[in-house]
Scaffold this motif. Sequence first.
Motif, mmCIF file in Angstrom:
data_model
loop_
_atom_site.group_PDB
_atom_site.id
_atom_site.type_symbol
_atom_site.label_atom_id
_atom_site.label_comp_id
_atom_site.label_asym_id
_atom_site.label_seq_id
_atom_site.Cartn_x
_atom_site.Cartn_y
_atom_site.Cartn_z
ATOM 1 N N VAL A 182 0.862 -1.184 0.000
ATOM 2 C CA VAL A 182 0.000 0.000 0.000
ATOM 3 C C VAL A 182 0.899 1.236 0.000
ATOM 4 C CG1 VAL A 182 -1.797 1.278 1.231
ATOM 5 C CG2 VAL A 182 -1.812 -1.236 1.242
ATOM 6 N N MET A 183 0.679 2.129 -0.966
ATOM 7 C CA MET A 183 1.482 3.341 -1.078
ATOM 8 C C MET A 183 0.692 4.566 -0.645
ATOM 9 S SD MET A 183 3.675 2.931 -4.624
ATOM 10 C CE MET A 183 4.606 4.448 -4.272
ATOM 11 N N TYR A 184 1.406 5.494 -0.012
ATOM 12 C CA TYR A 184 0.822 6.787 0.334
ATOM 13 C C TYR A 184 1.912 7.845 0.217
ATOM 14 C CZ TYR A 184 -1.837 10.476 2.587
ATOM 15 O OH TYR A 184 -2.504 11.654 2.828
ATOM 16 N N ALA A 185 1.619 8.921 -0.511
ATOM 17 C CA ALA A 185 2.563 10.038 -0.685
ATOM 18 C C ALA A 185 3.937 9.536 -1.148
ATOM 19 C CB ALA A 185 2.697 10.841 0.608
ATOM 20 N N TYR A 203 -3.937 4.199 7.128
ATOM 21 C CA TYR A 203 -4.318 4.495 5.739
ATOM 22 C C TYR A 203 -4.775 3.223 5.031
ATOM 23 C CZ TYR A 203 -4.067 5.797 0.848
ATOM 24 O OH TYR A 203 -4.373 6.004 -0.469
ATOM 25 N N ALA A 204 -4.022 2.140 5.183
ATOM 26 C CA ALA A 204 -4.419 0.874 4.576
ATOM 27 C C ALA A 204 -5.759 0.404 5.126
ATOM 28 C CB ALA A 204 -3.340 -0.182 4.805
ATOM 29 N N ALA A 205 -5.978 0.610 6.423
ATOM 30 C CA ALA A 205 -7.257 0.241 7.033
ATOM 31 C C ALA A 205 -8.400 1.056 6.444
ATOM 32 C CB ALA A 205 -7.186 0.438 8.543
ATOM 33 N N GLY A 260 7.424 14.438 8.816
ATOM 34 C CA GLY A 260 7.062 13.292 9.635
ATOM 35 C C GLY A 260 6.310 12.258 8.822
ATOM 36 N N CYS A 261 5.296 11.651 9.417
ATOM 37 C CA CYS A 261 4.436 10.722 8.683
ATOM 38 C C CYS A 261 3.523 11.536 7.778
ATOM 39 C CB CYS A 261 3.602 9.885 9.657
ATOM 40 S SG CYS A 261 2.363 8.857 8.838
ATOM 41 N N ALA A 262 3.613 11.332 6.473
ATOM 42 C CA ALA A 262 2.843 12.151 5.532
ATOM 43 C C ALA A 262 1.343 12.001 5.725
ATOM 44 C CB ALA A 262 3.227 11.774 4.101
ATOM 45 N N PHE A 263 0.911 10.927 6.364
ATOM 46 C CA PHE A 263 -0.519 10.684 6.544
ATOM 47 C C PHE A 263 -1.084 11.387 7.774
ATOM 48 C CE2 PHE A 263 -4.047 7.733 7.906
ATOM 49 C CZ PHE A 263 -4.920 8.062 6.867
ATOM 50 N N HIS A 264 -0.228 11.943 8.611
ATOM 51 C CA HIS A 264 -0.713 12.434 9.901
ATOM 52 C C HIS A 264 -1.809 13.505 9.816
ATOM 53 C CE1 HIS A 264 2.157 15.910 9.585
ATOM 54 N NE2 HIS A 264 1.257 16.495 10.336
ATOM 55 N N PRO A 265 -1.853 14.400 8.790
ATOM 56 C CA PRO A 265 -2.949 15.378 8.765
ATOM 57 C C PRO A 265 -4.331 14.737 8.600
ATOM 58 C CG PRO A 265 -1.131 16.101 7.375
ATOM 59 C CD PRO A 265 -0.875 14.669 7.714
ATOM 60 N N ARG A 266 -4.397 13.520 8.063
ATOM 61 C CA ARG A 266 -5.678 12.853 7.832
ATOM 62 C C ARG A 266 -5.907 11.700 8.809
ATOM 63 N NH1 ARG A 266 -5.528 10.997 1.734
ATOM 64 N NH2 ARG A 266 -7.795 10.926 1.929
ATOM 65 N N CYS A 267 -4.943 11.436 9.649
ATOM 66 C CA CYS A 267 -4.974 10.237 10.484
ATOM 67 C C CYS A 267 -5.786 10.451 11.755
ATOM 68 C CB CYS A 267 -3.554 9.808 10.833
ATOM 69 S SG CYS A 267 -3.484 8.293 11.829
ATOM 70 N N PRO A 268 -6.763 9.598 12.050
ATOM 71 C CA PRO A 268 -7.569 9.751 13.258
ATOM 72 C C PRO A 268 -6.869 9.260 14.522
ATOM 73 C CG PRO A 268 -8.309 7.839 12.052
ATOM 74 C CD PRO A 268 -7.251 8.494 11.197
#
Length: 335
Positions: A220-223, A243-245, A279-287
């Motif tokens: 699974v790829m993100y950013a 993100y994968a979840a 940091g983790c590129a997903f953090h702005p969307r991560c719950p």
Amino acid sequence: MTLLDVTDLTVTYPGGAAAVRGVDLRLDAGQKLGVAGESGCGKSTLALALLRLLPAGTKVTGRILLDGEDVLTMRWGRLRAVRWAGASIVFQGAMHSLNPVHRIGDQIAEPILLHRGETAAGARRRTGELLEHVGLPAARASAYPHELSGGQRQRVMIAMALACDPRLIVADEPTTALDVMIQAQILRLIEQLVAEQDVGLMMISHDLSVLADLCDRLAVMYAGRVVEEGPAREVHENARHPYAAALSAAFPRIGDSASRFAPRGLPGDPPDPAAVPSGCAFHPRCPVSVDGCDTVAIGLREAAPGHRAACVHVPEEPGAATPASGDTKDARSTP
């Protein structure tokens, strides 16, 4: 035997947009690897980089070993020989990939003539065999692309990819815009051909459920980064990266009334490759992000045997404690 070995691959387009950032992937002969992610996560850029099909001026670093040879350092003549014969790509959107003013038989025969040195008669014979192999009558070689249905055109693209008996096939969204019945036929065809010819398959899609059904392993790829990688069904059913979840939960599941009536999505969009968050590129969307997710990029960690995820909630070592739930920005559960 390792067929494809990608190490620390980074792709930066002119202007500074890093679409792929430090990707490591491995694919064995006869294995099917799925690559998933939203649009803009770097999947297609990764596919194009494997055979150096990116636009001029694009900076590519790292290593791409195909049967032990580094694609990135090949001379042009060797690279030209490897394309089609060593590896081939099935592009998304067959109508846009096929030449509308040439018969499909001529388009399938072209790489056979160039790379296999066949006579015109031999190329025609091989073209007929390939069409029949993908479930089309050999007589359809005289048709133009507009005379075929979407599913038939996609079969032609697969026939072209198989024309020179490649060791690796990269399929970039091969079932996009097809109805579910034709999609199922194409996927079963691809699975059958991989098994029969012992080739490696890299299948790219945004649809995690399709990849889980078809592939052996899933990345699974993100950013531009791989954030989770492991056995396909394990990643789909027990994703460890938020993100994968979220990708997995976005599709309704048969028998699960809750997901059927209220499939969970993910707010926002992937970041601009030219402005990836720190940091983790997903953090702005991560719950479930915690303090430090905006500054520290977590590498892939072993979540289970053969299953890795790049998330702070995956312990670094077996038995290590995960961050306390009270440290999260949001008390919601992982999507």
